[in-house]
Design a protein around this motif. Structure first.
Motif, PDB file in Angstrom:
ATOM      1  N   LYS A   3       0.841  -1.196   0.000  1.00 14.92           N
ATOM      2  CA  LYS A   3       0.000   0.000   0.000  1.00 14.92           C
ATOM      3  C   LYS A   3       0.876   1.245   0.000  1.00 14.92           C
ATOM      4  O   LYS A   3       2.073   1.197   0.326  1.00 14.92           O
ATOM      5  CB  LYS A   3      -0.930   0.008   1.213  1.00 14.92           C
ATOM      6  CG  LYS A   3      -0.246  -0.086   2.562  1.00 14.92           C
ATOM      7  CD  LYS A   3      -1.276  -0.167   3.676  1.00 14.92           C
ATOM      8  CE  LYS A   3      -0.612  -0.305   5.052  1.00 14.92           C
ATOM      9  NZ  LYS A   3       0.078  -1.583   5.216  1.00 14.92           N
ATOM     10  N   THR A   4       0.254   2.365  -0.352  1.00 14.59           N
ATOM     11  CA  THR A   4       0.927   3.651  -0.366  1.00 14.59           C
ATOM     12  C   THR A   4       0.291   4.547   0.686  1.00 14.59           C
ATOM     13  O   THR A   4      -0.913   4.813   0.631  1.00 14.59           O
ATOM     14  CB  THR A   4       0.816   4.326  -1.753  1.00 14.59           C
ATOM     15  OG1 THR A   4       1.452   3.493  -2.726  1.00 14.59           O
ATOM     16  CG2 THR A   4       1.492   5.684  -1.750  1.00 14.59           C
ATOM     17  N   ILE A   5       1.105   4.992   1.653  1.00 17.37           N
ATOM     18  CA  ILE A   5       0.613   5.826   2.748  1.00 17.37           C
ATOM     19  C   ILE A   5       1.229   7.213   2.652  1.00 17.37           C
ATOM     20  O   ILE A   5       2.442   7.352   2.514  1.00 17.37           O
ATOM     21  CB  ILE A   5       0.944   5.202   4.118  1.00 17.37           C
ATOM     22  CG1 ILE A   5       0.209   3.872   4.289  1.00 17.37           C
ATOM     23  CG2 ILE A   5       0.571   6.160   5.255  1.00 17.37           C
ATOM     24  CD1 ILE A   5       0.503   3.175   5.607  1.00 17.37           C
ATOM     25  N   LEU A   6       0.390   8.226   2.712  1.00 14.50           N
ATOM     26  CA  LEU A   6       0.874   9.606   2.761  1.00 14.50           C
ATOM     27  C   LEU A   6       0.956  10.025   4.214  1.00 14.50           C
ATOM     28  O   LEU A   6      -0.029   9.905   4.956  1.00 14.50           O
ATOM     29  CB  LEU A   6      -0.088  10.535   2.010  1.00 14.50           C
ATOM     30  CG  LEU A   6       0.179  12.045   2.185  1.00 14.50           C
ATOM     31  CD1 LEU A   6       1.470  12.445   1.495  1.00 14.50           C
ATOM     32  CD2 LEU A   6      -1.001  12.869   1.648  1.00 14.50           C
ATOM     33  N   TYR A   7       2.132  10.510   4.621  1.00 17.81           N
ATOM     34  CA  TYR A   7       2.250  11.081   5.959  1.00 17.81           C
ATOM     35  C   TYR A   7       2.341  12.591   5.831  1.00 17.81           C
ATOM     36  O   TYR A   7       3.183  13.121   5.103  1.00 17.81           O
ATOM     37  CB  TYR A   7       3.475  10.571   6.713  1.00 17.81           C
ATOM     38  CG  TYR A   7       3.635  11.276   8.051  1.00 17.81           C
ATOM     39  CD1 TYR A   7       2.741  11.035   9.091  1.00 17.81           C
ATOM     40  CD2 TYR A   7       4.630  12.240   8.252  1.00 17.81           C
ATOM     41  CE1 TYR A   7       2.840  11.712  10.300  1.00 17.81           C
ATOM     42  CE2 TYR A   7       4.740  12.918   9.463  1.00 17.81           C
ATOM     43  CZ  TYR A   7       3.840  12.649  10.479  1.00 17.81           C
ATOM     44  OH  TYR A   7       3.935  13.336  11.669  1.00 17.81           O
ATOM     45  N   ALA A   8       1.465  13.291   6.538  1.00 16.37           N
ATOM     46  CA  ALA A   8       1.458  14.758   6.510  1.00 16.37           C
ATOM     47  C   ALA A   8       1.632  15.290   7.920  1.00 16.37           C
ATOM     48  O   ALA A   8       0.965  14.829   8.850  1.00 16.37           O
ATOM     49  CB  ALA A   8       0.150  15.266   5.912  1.00 16.37           C
ATOM     50  N   ARG A   9       2.540  16.231   8.071  1.00 22.59           N
ATOM     51  CA  ARG A   9       2.679  16.946   9.341  1.00 22.59           C
ATOM     52  C   ARG A   9       2.248  18.385   9.081  1.00 22.59           C
ATOM     53  O   ARG A   9       2.872  19.103   8.314  1.00 22.59           O
ATOM     54  CB  ARG A   9       4.129  16.903   9.851  1.00 22.59           C
ATOM     55  CG  ARG A   9       4.321  17.619  11.195  1.00 22.59           C
ATOM     56  CD  ARG A   9       5.753  17.440  11.711  1.00 22.59           C
ATOM     57  NE  ARG A   9       6.744  17.987  10.799  1.00 22.59           N
ATOM     58  CZ  ARG A   9       7.052  19.278  10.719  1.00 22.59           C
ATOM     59  NH1 ARG A   9       6.443  20.157  11.488  1.00 22.59           N
ATOM     60  NH2 ARG A   9       7.965  19.695   9.866  1.00 22.59           N
ATOM     61  N   VAL A  10       1.147  18.781   9.707  1.00 25.17           N
ATOM     62  CA  VAL A  10       0.571  20.100   9.472  1.00 25.17           C
ATOM     63  C   VAL A  10       0.928  20.983  10.655  1.00 25.17           C
ATOM     64  O   VAL A  10       0.344  20.874  11.725  1.00 25.17           O
ATOM     65  CB  VAL A  10      -0.962  20.012   9.314  1.00 25.17           C
ATOM     66  CG1 VAL A  10      -1.535  21.378   8.961  1.00 25.17           C
ATOM     67  CG2 VAL A  10      -1.328  18.991   8.245  1.00 25.17           C
ATOM     68  N   SER A  11       1.906  21.857  10.465  1.00 26.03           N
ATOM     69  CA  SER A  11       2.389  22.677  11.585  1.00 26.03           C
ATOM     70  C   SER A  11       2.004  24.138  11.490  1.00 26.03           C
ATOM     71  O   SER A  11       2.091  24.873  12.461  1.00 26.03           O
ATOM     72  CB  SER A  11       3.924  22.567  11.699  1.00 26.03           C
ATOM     73  OG  SER A  11       4.542  22.905  10.474  1.00 26.03           O
ATOM     74  N   THR A  12       1.573  24.596  10.311  1.00 23.13           N
ATOM     75  CA  THR A  12       1.144  25.989  10.158  1.00 23.13           C
ATOM     76  C   THR A  12      -0.119  26.040   9.317  1.00 23.13           C
ATOM     77  O   THR A  12      -0.505  25.062   8.680  1.00 23.13           O
ATOM     78  CB  THR A  12       2.216  26.857   9.460  1.00 23.13           C
ATOM     79  OG1 THR A  12       2.280  26.499   8.062  1.00 23.13           O
ATOM     80  CG2 THR A  12       3.586  26.661  10.087  1.00 23.13           C
ATOM     81  N   ALA A  13      -0.740  27.209   9.310  1.00 21.88           N
ATOM     82  CA  ALA A  13      -1.990  27.379   8.557  1.00 21.88           C
ATOM     83  C   ALA A  13      -1.781  27.249   7.055  1.00 21.88           C
ATOM     84  O   ALA A  13      -2.722  27.021   6.301  1.00 21.88           O
ATOM     85  CB  ALA A  13      -2.602  28.742   8.873  1.00 21.88           C
ATOM     86  N   ASP A  14      -0.531  27.386   6.599  1.00 20.70           N
ATOM     87  CA  ASP A  14      -0.244  27.315   5.166  1.00 20.70           C
ATOM     88  C   ASP A  14       0.001  25.893   4.679  1.00 20.70           C
ATOM     89  O   ASP A  14       0.207  25.673   3.493  1.00 20.70           O
ATOM     90  CB  ASP A  14       1.005  28.162   4.836  1.00 20.70           C
ATOM     91  CG  ASP A  14       0.808  29.621   5.197  1.00 20.70           C
ATOM     92  OD1 ASP A  14      -0.330  30.103   5.046  1.00 20.70           O
ATOM     93  OD2 ASP A  14       1.776  30.259   5.634  1.00 20.70           O
ATOM     94  N   GLN A  15      -0.006  24.916   5.605  1.00 17.60           N
ATOM     95  CA  GLN A  15       0.334  23.545   5.233  1.00 17.60           C
ATOM     96  C   GLN A  15      -0.847  22.615   5.500  1.00 17.60           C
ATOM     97  O   GLN A  15      -0.749  21.678   6.270  1.00 17.60           O
ATOM     98  CB  GLN A  15       1.550  23.073   6.034  1.00 17.60           C
ATOM     99  CG  GLN A  15       2.770  23.942   5.884  1.00 17.60           C
ATOM    100  CD  GLN A  15       3.808  23.645   6.950  1.00 17.60           C
ATOM    101  OE1 GLN A  15       3.555  22.923   7.905  1.00 17.60           O
ATOM    102  NE2 GLN A  15       4.985  24.211   6.804  1.00 17.60           N
ATOM    103  N   THR A  16      -1.973  22.888   4.900  1.00 18.68           N
ATOM    104  CA  THR A  16      -3.165  22.104   5.196  1.00 18.68           C
ATOM    105  C   THR A  16      -3.003  20.663   4.714  1.00 18.68           C
ATOM    106  O   THR A  16      -2.254  20.374   3.779  1.00 18.68           O
ATOM    107  CB  THR A  16      -4.404  22.707   4.524  1.00 18.68           C
ATOM    108  OG1 THR A  16      -4.283  22.581   3.101  1.00 18.68           O
ATOM    109  CG2 THR A  16      -4.567  24.167   4.895  1.00 18.68           C
ATOM    110  N   LEU A  17      -3.757  19.778   5.353  1.00 20.35           N
ATOM    111  CA  LEU A  17      -3.733  18.370   4.976  1.00 20.35           C
ATOM    112  C   LEU A  17      -4.240  18.189   3.552  1.00 20.35           C
ATOM    113  O   LEU A  17      -3.654  17.447   2.750  1.00 20.35           O
ATOM    114  CB  LEU A  17      -4.587  17.558   5.956  1.00 20.35           C
ATOM    115  CG  LEU A  17      -4.803  16.081   5.625  1.00 20.35           C
ATOM    116  CD1 LEU A  17      -3.473  15.359   5.493  1.00 20.35           C
ATOM    117  CD2 LEU A  17      -5.667  15.421   6.687  1.00 20.35           C
ATOM    118  N   ASP A  18      -5.330  18.895   3.215  1.00 20.55           N
ATOM    119  CA  ASP A  18      -5.890  18.791   1.866  1.00 20.55           C
ATOM    120  C   ASP A  18      -4.878  19.222   0.807  1.00 20.55           C
ATOM    121  O   ASP A  18      -4.797  18.618  -0.267  1.00 20.55           O
ATOM    122  CB  ASP A  18      -7.147  19.657   1.753  1.00 20.55           C
ATOM    123  CG  ASP A  18      -8.319  19.071   2.532  1.00 20.55           C
ATOM    124  OD1 ASP A  18      -8.261  17.875   2.877  1.00 20.55           O
ATOM    125  OD2 ASP A  18      -9.279  19.810   2.805  1.00 20.55           O
TER     126      ASP A  18
END
Length: 211
Positions: A3-18
């Motif tokens: 499988k392919t997993i995306l890991y997102a670290r959202v630390s500021t308002a400019d780096q949204t998960l979407d």
């Protein structure tokens, strides 16, 4: 089945998960699952210390692909990032970045290819830490300059207005979820979570900016 997993670290308002997910899909990745941490620092917390990040160590298996926007999403500490990437490579996991389209895996047995790969990992991890340190230094310089000029450092301007802040609080009071509130108000989900966590802090930030 891999499988392919995306890991997102959202630390500021400019780096949204979407935004991070959309970038990955626009680059051709077919994402099976998304794992995300919101409002966490890549400097002070290792991947294993994050609520969602630590799940990757149980989820990822040989043959899987871990996708990140760039290595700084894994962290901004040189030792942590290099250790993390090497750990997953030893498990047979392929790490791919959306930015610059980098691929790191442990399949190669050629010593020269290994040397080039490891040098690139080290360079990118060092760059992530250097960028974080430069940002912190710029913030310190801004605070010092404001105080020297007799002013008061106001911090980063809130991404929401006083009216929006009131709407968010009202929606939280009636039990609305963060995603629904973000969609209603047009601000990021992370901003909603920050308000929910500490509304008084958000209120103070608005006051500093004359709201």
């Amino acid at each position: 089945m891999s499988k392919t997993i995306l890991y997102a670290r959202v630390s500021t308002a400019d780096q949204t998960l979407d935004h991070q997910k959309a970038q990955a899909e626009a680059s051709g990745f077919v994402i099976d699952e998304v794992v995300a941490d919101h409002g966490v620092s890549g400097v002070s917390t290792t991947l294993r210390e994050r609520l969602e990040g630590k799940r990757l160590y149980d989820k990822l298996r040989h043959g899987d692909t871990l996708v990140v926007r760039w290595v700084d999403r894994l962290g901004r500490n040189y030792q942590d990032v290099t250790d993390t990437i090497r750990h997953f490579m030893r498990q047979g996991v392929v790490i791919k970045t959306v930015v610059n389209g980098m691929t790191f895996d442990g399949a190669t047995q050629d010593p020269m290819r290994e040397a080039v790969r490891d040098a690139l990992i080290a360079f990118m991890a060092a760059t992530a830490q250097a960028q974080a340190e430069a940002t912190k230094e710029a913030q310190r310089a801004g605070i010092k300059a404001a105080k020297h000029a007799g002013g008061k450092y106001r911090g980063k301007k809130p991404s929401f207005s006083r009216n929006t802040f009131q709407v968010v609080k009202e929606q939280l009071d009636i039990g609305q979820g963060a995603s629904a509130i973000a969609k209603l108000t047009g601000i990021s989900r992370q901003a909603v979570l920050r308000i929910r966590k500490d509304p008084s802090l958000a209120d103070e930030a608005l006051k500093r900016w004359g709201e």
